[in-house]
Design a protein around this motif. Structure first.
Motif, short mmCIF file in Angstrom:
data_model
loop_
_atom_site.label_atom_id
_atom_site.label_comp_id
_atom_site.label_asym_id
_atom_site.label_seq_id
_atom_site.Cartn_x
_atom_site.Cartn_y
_atom_site.Cartn_z
N VAL B 164 -13.34 51.71 64.10
CA VAL B 164 -12.17 50.83 64.11
C VAL B 164 -12.27 49.80 62.98
N VAL B 174 -4.93 43.34 55.38
CA VAL B 174 -4.05 42.18 55.56
C VAL B 174 -3.60 42.09 57.02
N GLU B 175 -3.17 43.23 57.57
CA GLU B 175 -2.69 43.25 58.95
C GLU B 175 -3.81 42.89 59.91
N GLU B 177 -6.19 40.80 59.29
CA GLU B 177 -6.31 39.34 59.20
C GLU B 177 -5.22 38.68 60.07
N VAL B 178 -3.98 39.23 59.96
CA VAL B 178 -2.87 38.72 60.76
C VAL B 178 -3.20 38.85 62.25
N LYS B 179 -3.71 40.03 62.61
CA LYS B 179 -3.99 40.30 64.01
C LYS B 179 -5.01 39.31 64.57
N ILE B 182 -3.39 35.80 64.89
CA ILE B 182 -2.37 35.68 65.92
C ILE B 182 -2.97 35.83 67.32
N ALA B 183 -3.95 36.74 67.47
CA ALA B 183 -4.47 37.06 68.80
C ALA B 183 -4.94 35.82 69.54
N THR B 185 -3.86 32.88 69.53
CA THR B 185 -2.84 31.91 69.95
C THR B 185 -2.44 32.09 71.40
N VAL B 186 -2.71 33.27 72.00
CA VAL B 186 -2.29 33.47 73.39
C VAL B 186 -3.47 33.31 74.34
N ARG B 187 -4.63 32.97 73.81
CA ARG B 187 -5.82 32.84 74.64
C ARG B 187 -6.16 31.39 74.91
N LYS B 188 -6.76 31.15 76.05
CA LYS B 188 -7.26 29.81 76.34
C LYS B 188 -8.53 29.58 75.53
N ASN B 189 -8.92 28.32 75.40
CA ASN B 189 -10.14 27.93 74.69
C ASN B 189 -10.23 28.56 73.30
N LYS B 190 -9.12 28.55 72.60
CA LYS B 190 -9.15 29.17 71.28
C LYS B 190 -9.81 28.25 70.31
#
Lengths: 588, 190
Positions: B164, B174-175, B177-179, B182-183, B185-190
């Protein structure tokens, strides 16, 4: 110690002058059995570097390594297994799991080298005398460690479903979802194929663990439109699925839908999104389709204020207006949109840029603008009679259907085109009571629509007229349409790699129909691109930086209006990407 | 062979009769009947050779399956007599007095599965493993990977690549890096 114990060792000397039973080197005449498990062979053209052999090896004898002769490409990591024969115990589990069947074992087991490093090599890449051996152990059909057949989602019969617009696929039961998830090798070859690179193996693994809440959180990391995608995604992941090489690919889309269906009631609770620190930056989003909604969701999560400008009275874009209810029920889409809106996204409905508010104003009021207006206008064919009454464009027809109108289709309808819009128009017309002929200029295997859409349309009674194109449409005195068609043949491949259809001389024939629906492609509304004055390509799509989707100083564009008509998941990916780079620009 | 099968059904209540081929039959008997059954097969049915004793760890049902393979030289047939014993306290009657060769199999089973055969000579001596101080290695709950990681050193210079990550680096940097960006942002304790 007795005397016998002293004497007996000398007993062996009695054979000192006999011919030995041992075999003289070279031992070429001692061939292994035909299914012997000897040194590995690997068909490196067939191998996709999925790493299942490495994963299953109980002795950790296998490493995936880069090899000069294979490059990473979609569906293939370009890596190949290197086997350490100091660790290999010849159990052949690697052969029994191999999803492509590329890995096998020769019946060669005798090989001598002074250098221990020689016993680590990449089968099929490094030159060995047993490469290409036809004898030896191979994966047996019945011994493959993966279940080749997929679970079949319960659905209504074609007879039952073709009379209404209700959803016909019912979703997996718990048992089915777990059985289907159990087929997944979790190799991750699919992640690259997904435009937004969803972590498929991770969420499938959570189905196995029965932790669907975590599965939902994993999906949200890459895709806030997962419920819609769980129903209508083109599932490019399934096209490259490793299991698909020897069996049916994992039903990834259906598993995504399963998690969505089981968790939507508690989405807020499960996601438990913390309030983020607000940056005070404002982003205007033109178009509330999958690209715009995704961008809005992630921009809110990054702390920026978001306003969506939507020309319709409802959000969803092509998911709402282009996809009929039987594939994506309106309430499923709406509950997904509502969750995004609950992140304090402002929406200005019935607002068209250039009419209700000028683009200059928008540009001035916001720190960044994202354009995700899609390709909403049906393309015309350059033939006479396109403006005849009874000839619609596919998107126009589907929008009417989505609004709850029941447009006139008469008894017989002709649909022109072979994409998903054509199939949606076909199946909607059948549901409105028409008999449908689909006219497509290439052959069936070149149709861009999903295979299952084509299959299901045929099941519902659609007749495919392949290698046919309309050349003229006239109105008959009876009010019906007379469509002149030409037979086509396939010539040389064109730039898309598909063979170019060429009309056959003198092959004209006529069909009659009550309506004709043209679903031959879509384009960006030209008036809109003129209004905002950004650079466009020769296809009328917005020209942007390919990595960042940036068009000018603070304007980004993505989705169908940038790629040309494509699927929802690419629009989601574009929205996500734009959110990331807009945020990056704000942070400097 | 059919007659023999009928007799053992009657005498030892043999179950799960699986006639694999004309010259081979498997059946199972209760643990308490096993010794009598093999003795009977040896003395009265002509199965004078003990080919081997094998074991299977049925961890799901909490049993060990033992199979006694016997051969009849006269009519060249084989039988496999199965019995199931408790996995928690695995102990089985020794048949070393019927066949001296049974000692080898029983000693091996003691070492590989931890099944005890009281009365079998030298049953506790190491068989193939020297100085083994872990779970018997053929048990299903023995973690081979963990054992080898703890026991052996990794080969120097060895490396592997994740498919992977490889595809991320080579095909969509690039994608990816984006992933990653972004990932979280929806998690706690980021």
């Amino acid at each position: 110690m007795s005397l016998k114990d002293v004497i007996s060792p000398f007993n062996a000397w009695k054979r000192a002058f006999e011919k030995p039973d041992t075999i003289v080197k070279p031992m070429s005449d001692r061939e292994g059995a035909p299914n012997y498990r000897g040194f590995h062979i690997n068909d490196i053209e067939k191998c996709i570097g999925c790493g299942s052999c490495e994963e299953i090896c109980q002795n950790a004898a296998i490493d995936l390594v880069e090899v000069a002769s294979c490059q990473a490409k979609p569906g293939d990591s370009g890596l190949r297994p290197l086997i350490d024969y100091g660790r290999c115990c010849w159990c052949a589990l690697c052969v029994d799991i191999c999803p492509t069947g590329s890995l096998g074992m020769s019946n060669d087991y005798t090989w001598i080298s002074e250098d221990p490093e020689d016993y680590r090599f990449v089968p099929g890449v490094d030159d060995k005398k047993w490469n290409g051996a036809d004898k030896g152990y191979r994966r047996q059909e019945e011994a493959w460690l993966v279940e080749p057949e997929r679970e079949h989602m319960p659905e209504k019969t074609p007879e039952d479903r073709k009379n209404d617009f209700d959803e016909y696929a019912m979703g997996f039961s718990d048992e089915q979802a777990e059985a289907e998830a159990g087929r997944c090798l979790e190799c991750g070859i699919c992640i690259q194929a997904c435009p937004t690179h969803m972590d498929v193996p991770k969420y499938i693994s959570e189905i196995k663990n029965k932790d669907l809440d975590e599965g939902l959180r994993i999906m949200f990391e890459t895709n806030p439109m997962l419920e819609a995608c769980g129903r209508i995604c083109t599932a490019k992941c399934e096209d490259v699925c490793a299991v698909g090489h020897s069996g049916k690919p994992i039903a990834i889309r259906s598993l995504k839908r399963y998690i969505g269906d089981k968790t939507y009631r508690k989405k807020d609770e499960i996601m438990d999104l913390e309030p983020v620190e607000q940056t005070g930056k404002k982003v205007g989003i033109i178009g509330g389709g999958p690209a715009g909604l995704t961008a809005a969701f992630y921009l809110r999560r990054l702390g920026h204020s978001v306003t969506i400008y939507e020309q319709h009275d409802k959000l969803g874009g092509m998911l709402k207006w282009g996809i009929p209810d039987y594939r994506l029920p309106a309430d499923v889409l709406q509950r997904e949109i509502d969750f995004i809106l609950r992140q304090n996204v402002e929406v200005k409905y019935n607002t068209k840029i250039g009419k209700d508010i000028s683009f200059e104003q928008l540009h001035k009021d916001n720190d960044a603008v994202f354009i995700g207006v899609g390709a909403q206008i049906g393309s015309d064919m350059p033939i006479t009679g396109m403006d005849t009454e009874g000839v619609y464009s596919g998107v126009e027809f589907l929008e009417k259907v989505a609004k709850g109108e029941r447009p006139y289709v008469g008894k017989e309808a002709v649909i022109v085109g072979g994409g998903n819009t054509a199939m949606d128009a076909t199946r909607s017309s059948i549901r409105l009571g028409a008999e449908v002929k689909v006219v497509y200029r290439r052959s069936e295997k070149e149709m861009p629509a999903n295979r299952e859409e084509i299959r299901e349309a045929k099941e519902e009674g659609a007749e495919l007229m392949i290698l046919t194109t309309p050349s003229k449409i006239e109105k008959l005195p009876s009010g019906r349409l007379k469509i002149e068609c030409l037979k086509m043949e396939l010539g040389e491949p064109d730039s898309s790699g598909r063979r170019r259809p060429v009309p056959k001389e003198g092959s004209e024939f006529y069909i009659e129909a009550d309506v004709c629906i043209m679903a031959v492609g879509q384009k960006v509304e030209p008036e809109f691109s003129e209004t905002i004055g950004l650079k466009v390509t020769k296809w009328g799509t917005f020209e942007v930086h390919s990595d960042t989707l940036k068009s000018d100083e603070k304007v980004y564009a993505g989705g169908d209006c940038q790629t040309g008509p494509d699927d929802a998941i690419r629009a989601v990916a574009a929205g996500k990407k734009a959110a990331y780079f807009i945020d990056k620009q704000f942070k400097g | 062979m059919e007659e023999m099968i009928e007799r053992i059904k009657l005498k030892f209540n043999a179950k799960d009769i699986n006639r694999q081929k004309a010259t081979l039959v498997f059946f199972s008997v209760e643990k308490k009947d096993l010794e009598a059954c093999v003795l009977y097969m040896k003395e009265f049915e002509g199965y004078s050779n003990l080919t081997m004793i094998s074991a299977t760890d049925w961890i799901e049902t909490g049993t060990f399956g033992l199979t006694y393979h016997l051969h009849n030289y006269k009519n060249r047939t084989d039988v496999g007599i199965k019995t199931y014993i408790d996995r928690k306290n695995p102990s089985m009657v020794s048949i070393n007095t019927l066949w001296a060769g049974a000692r080898v199999f029983e000693r091996e089973l003691k070492e590989m599965f931890g099944i005890d055969f009281p009365g079998c000579p030298r049953v506790d001596d190491p068989f193939a493993l020297e100085g083994w101080d872990n779970l018997p290695p053929m048990r299903k709950d023995f973690d081979t990977v963990k054992y080898s990681e703890e026991t052996y050193f990794p080969r120097p210079g060895r490396s592997t690549k994740d498919n992977v990550t490889q595809m991320e680096e080579k095909l969509y940097a690039v994608e990816a890096e984006v992933k990653k960006g972004i990932a979280k942002t929806v998690r706690k304790n980021k």
